[in-house]
Design a protein around this motif. Structure first.
Motif, PDB file in Angstrom:
ATOM      1  N   GLY A 177       1.697   4.105   3.552  1.00  0.00           N
ATOM      2  CA  GLY A 177       2.393   3.208   4.476  1.00  0.00           C
ATOM      3  C   GLY A 177       1.658   3.200   5.813  1.00  0.00           C
ATOM      4  N   GLU A 178       1.884   2.331   6.617  1.00  0.00           N
ATOM      5  CA  GLU A 178       2.802   1.239   6.518  1.00  0.00           C
ATOM      6  C   GLU A 178       2.234   0.175   5.587  1.00  0.00           C
ATOM      7  N   ILE A 179       2.994  -0.158   4.557  1.00  0.00           N
ATOM      8  CA  ILE A 179       2.618  -1.290   3.702  1.00  0.00           C
ATOM      9  C   ILE A 179       3.116  -2.530   4.434  1.00  0.00           C
ATOM     10  N   SER A 180       2.172  -3.375   4.850  1.00  0.00           N
ATOM     11  CA  SER A 180       2.558  -4.466   5.758  1.00  0.00           C
ATOM     12  C   SER A 180       2.233  -5.839   5.183  1.00  0.00           C
ATOM     13  N   ASN A 181       2.401  -5.986   3.879  1.00  0.00           N
ATOM     14  CA  ASN A 181       2.098  -7.274   3.246  1.00  0.00           C
ATOM     15  C   ASN A 181       2.964  -8.415   3.769  1.00  0.00           C
ATOM     16  N   GLN A 182       4.102  -8.073   4.350  1.00  0.00           N
ATOM     17  CA  GLN A 182       4.978  -9.130   4.875  1.00  0.00           C
ATOM     18  C   GLN A 182       4.257  -9.992   5.916  1.00  0.00           C
ATOM     19  N   TYR A 183       3.299  -9.395   6.617  1.00  0.00           N
ATOM     20  CA  TYR A 183       2.547 -10.151   7.631  1.00  0.00           C
ATOM     21  C   TYR A 183       1.673 -11.237   7.008  1.00  0.00           C
ATOM     22  N   GLU A 184       1.457 -11.134   5.693  1.00  0.00           N
ATOM     23  CA  GLU A 184       0.701 -12.178   4.983  1.00  0.00           C
ATOM     24  C   GLU A 184       1.620 -12.989   4.074  1.00  0.00           C
ATOM     25  N   GLY A 185       2.907 -12.807   4.226  1.00  0.00           N
ATOM     26  CA  GLY A 185       3.848 -13.561   3.397  1.00  0.00           C
ATOM     27  C   GLY A 185       3.884 -13.082   1.955  1.00  0.00           C
ATOM     28  N   ILE A 186       3.436 -11.829   1.730  1.00  0.00           N
ATOM     29  CA  ILE A 186       3.393 -11.282   0.369  1.00  0.00           C
ATOM     30  C   ILE A 186       4.623 -10.402   0.153  1.00  0.00           C
ATOM     31  N   ALA A 187       5.371 -10.697  -0.901  1.00  0.00           N
ATOM     32  CA  ALA A 187       6.624  -9.983  -1.164  1.00  0.00           C
ATOM     33  C   ALA A 187       6.352  -8.563  -1.660  1.00  0.00           C
ATOM     34  N   PRO A 188       7.314  -7.643  -1.443  1.00  0.00           N
ATOM     35  CA  PRO A 188       7.138  -6.266  -1.934  1.00  0.00           C
ATOM     36  C   PRO A 188       6.871  -6.209  -3.441  1.00  0.00           C
ATOM     37  N   SER A 189       7.436  -7.155  -4.188  1.00  0.00           N
ATOM     38  CA  SER A 189       7.304  -7.104  -5.649  1.00  0.00           C
ATOM     39  C   SER A 189       6.047  -7.807  -6.163  1.00  0.00           C
ATOM     40  N   ASP A 190       5.141  -8.188  -5.271  1.00  0.00           N
ATOM     41  CA  ASP A 190       3.911  -8.852  -5.725  1.00  0.00           C
ATOM     42  C   ASP A 190       3.196  -7.960  -6.746  1.00  0.00           C
ATOM     43  N   PRO A 191       2.809  -8.546  -7.904  1.00  0.00           N
ATOM     44  CA  PRO A 191       2.196  -7.716  -8.965  1.00  0.00           C
ATOM     45  C   PRO A 191       0.935  -6.974  -8.520  1.00  0.00           C
ATOM     46  N   ARG A 192       0.236  -7.479  -7.498  1.00  0.00           N
ATOM     47  CA  ARG A 192      -0.971  -6.779  -7.016  1.00  0.00           C
ATOM     48  C   ARG A 192      -0.653  -5.403  -6.451  1.00  0.00           C
ATOM     49  N   MET A 193       0.606  -5.187  -6.100  1.00  0.00           N
ATOM     50  CA  MET A 193       0.986  -3.878  -5.544  1.00  0.00           C
ATOM     51  C   MET A 193       1.337  -2.856  -6.621  1.00  0.00           C
ATOM     52  N   GLU A 194       1.556  -3.334  -7.815  1.00  0.00           N
ATOM     53  CA  GLU A 194       2.085  -2.421  -8.842  1.00  0.00           C
ATOM     54  C   GLU A 194       1.215  -1.201  -9.120  1.00  0.00           C
ATOM     55  N   PRO A 195      -0.132  -1.363  -9.189  1.00  0.00           N
ATOM     56  CA  PRO A 195      -0.946  -0.160  -9.421  1.00  0.00           C
ATOM     57  C   PRO A 195      -0.778   0.888  -8.313  1.00  0.00           C
ATOM     58  N   TYR A 196      -0.568   0.432  -7.086  1.00  0.00           N
ATOM     59  CA  TYR A 196      -0.400   1.371  -5.967  1.00  0.00           C
ATOM     60  C   TYR A 196       0.962   2.078  -6.049  1.00  0.00           C
ATOM     61  N   TYR A 197       1.982   1.304  -6.384  1.00  0.00           N
ATOM     62  CA  TYR A 197       3.300   1.926  -6.544  1.00  0.00           C
ATOM     63  C   TYR A 197       3.250   2.950  -7.684  1.00  0.00           C
ATOM     64  N   ALA A 198       2.535   2.583  -8.748  1.00  0.00           N
ATOM     65  CA  ALA A 198       2.455   3.492  -9.907  1.00  0.00           C
ATOM     66  C   ALA A 198       1.779   4.801  -9.511  1.00  0.00           C
ATOM     67  N   VAL A 199       0.701   4.708  -8.723  1.00  0.00           N
ATOM     68  CA  VAL A 199       0.001   5.933  -8.291  1.00  0.00           C
ATOM     69  C   VAL A 199       0.898   6.751  -7.354  1.00  0.00           C
ATOM     70  N   ALA A 200       1.582   6.080  -6.443  1.00  0.00           N
ATOM     71  CA  ALA A 200       2.476   6.807  -5.519  1.00  0.00           C
ATOM     72  C   ALA A 200       3.570   7.523  -6.309  1.00  0.00           C
ATOM     73  N   GLU A 201       4.105   6.844  -7.295  1.00  0.00           N
ATOM     74  CA  GLU A 201       5.152   7.460  -8.121  1.00  0.00           C
ATOM     75  C   GLU A 201       4.585   8.653  -8.891  1.00  0.00           C
ATOM     76  N   GLU A 202       3.403   8.454  -9.452  1.00  0.00           N
ATOM     77  CA  GLU A 202       2.785   9.532 -10.241  1.00  0.00           C
ATOM     78  C   GLU A 202       2.431  10.745  -9.359  1.00  0.00           C
ATOM     79  N   LEU A 203       1.865  10.480  -8.181  1.00  0.00           N
ATOM     80  CA  LEU A 203       1.472  11.589  -7.294  1.00  0.00           C
ATOM     81  C   LEU A 203       2.661  12.133  -6.495  1.00  0.00           C
ATOM     82  N   ASP A 204       3.778  11.470  -6.646  1.00  0.00           N
ATOM     83  CA  ASP A 204       5.008  11.886  -5.963  1.00  0.00           C
ATOM     84  C   ASP A 204       4.850  11.881  -4.441  1.00  0.00           C
TER      85      ASP A 204
END
Ligand code: ZN
Length: 341
Positions: free
Chosen positions: A165-192
């Motif tokens: 963080g700060e994940i600031s995609n909102q400044y580009e009009g990109i929603a939190p659920s944008d599929p491009r973010m999924e690999p990053y969320y997956a790594v954060a979840e995996e690394l806890d």
């Protein structure tokens, strides 16, 4: 001292029947003196500072109160920061050295440990200067930050980064659920490691700085698809998705793993509005165990003084609630040792 003295006089005059009530009033009048975790400061770099210092008036919404689109917004904004209209602006330092000195003073003065978001190198530089008061956090925005999931793993496993963080995609009009973010969320979840995501307003007239900023994406309901897909992910809503308070309450009630960071909103809005319609509402809804202190300090270290004061002086918060907001909730969220119960 004068406040305490007044309290005692008042107690004597008001007699025994109000003893319990007075005890509560007294407790609320006390100043918070415990440790603080600031969930939301930013790193800065040398080139951000010039002799040309900038003065911010608080609350920030007061800086531009109206605008005629025939005028040049950026010119008006620059004039306001070079020649602030209030009596007590906060000024940016004129050099990186001065920034580090003034920031260190603020962190020491308030006994703050600060989650510090920025490009990894800038965060490392601040950590090297300030030390353990800094918790390293890797900022991320699609299209701006060239961080692969592999490099994120290295930053966490080898370089001690503890938050994405700060994940600031909102400044580009990109929603939190944008599929491009999924690999990053997956790594954060995996690394806890938790993620901290910007949901909230930009500066007044932010459209003129970054036209991509999309206010409707501040809505905490936007997080629902992520939570369902990554149920073990720890998420901090930076700026608590203001001003969507009812939606925030709905999400935090339904997903008790969600936390929210105050993120400077206590000096962004006029104090009475922030108290009445945001903080009091969140706390009275029963969310006081998941609201975390944050200042959104960027290059104005003295914003910390002001931001601490607004929370400390909230007349409806008990000392126990201040303990939670200033420290305990963030310690639990970050899985630091809980120093208080
Ligand atoms: Zn933000």
């Amino acid at each position: 001292m004068r406040l305490i003295f007044t309290f005692f006089i008042f107690s004597l005059l008001s007699g025994c029947n109000s003893n319990r009530e007075s005890k509560v009033t007294h407790e609320k009048a006390l100043k918070y003196e415990g440790p603080i975790i600031d969930m939301h400061i930013h790193s800065a770099e040398n080139e951000e500072f010039t002799i040309d210092t900038l003065g911010f008036c608080l609350p920030i919404t007061s800086i531009i109160q109206h605008f005629d689109p025939k005028d040049d917004y950026l010119e008006i904004w620059n004039n306001k920061l070079h020649d602030p209209e209030c009596d007590d602006p906060i000024w940016s330092p004129s050099s990186y050295e001065n920034f580090i000195e003034r920031l260190t003073y603020q962190l020491d003065k308030h006994n703050i440990t600060a989650v510090t978001s920025g490009p990894p190198l800038a965060v490392e530089n601040m950590y090297n200067r300030i030390g353990d008061r800094i918790i390293k956090s890797c900022q991320f925005r699609i299209g701006r930050d060239n961080i692969t999931t592999d490099s994120l793993r290295i930053l966490v496993n080898k370089n001690g980064f503890r938050v994405l963080g700060e994940i600031s995609n909102q400044y580009e009009g990109i929603a939190p659920s944008d599929p491009r973010m999924e690999p990053y969320y997956a790594v954060a979840e995996e690394l806890d490691i938790p993620i901290a995501i910007h949901l909230g307003s930009g500066l007044p007239g932010h459209f003129y700085f970054e036209p991509g900023l999309t206010p409707r994406l501040s809505n905490p309901l936007e997080l629902e698809p992520i939570i369902r897909k990554f149920p073990k992910l720890r998420i901090s809503i930076m700026h608590y998705g203001e001003p969507y308070i009812d939606e925030l309450i709905s999400m935090m009630v339904n997903y008790p793993q969600l936390y929210a960071d105050i993120g400077g909103m206590q000096v962004f809005y006029p104090r009475e509005y922030f108290y009445e319609y945001h903080l009091k509402k969140m706390v009275s809804a029963g969310l006081g165990k998941r609201i975390m202190f944050g200042t959104d300090m960027i290059i104005w270290p003295e914003i910390i003084d002001r931001a601490v004061k607004v929370i400390d002086e909230a007349p409806f918060l008990s000392m126990k609630q201040k303990d939670d907001i200033f420290y305990n909730n963030a310690a639990r969220f970050l899985r630091l040792e809980e120093k208080k119960k």
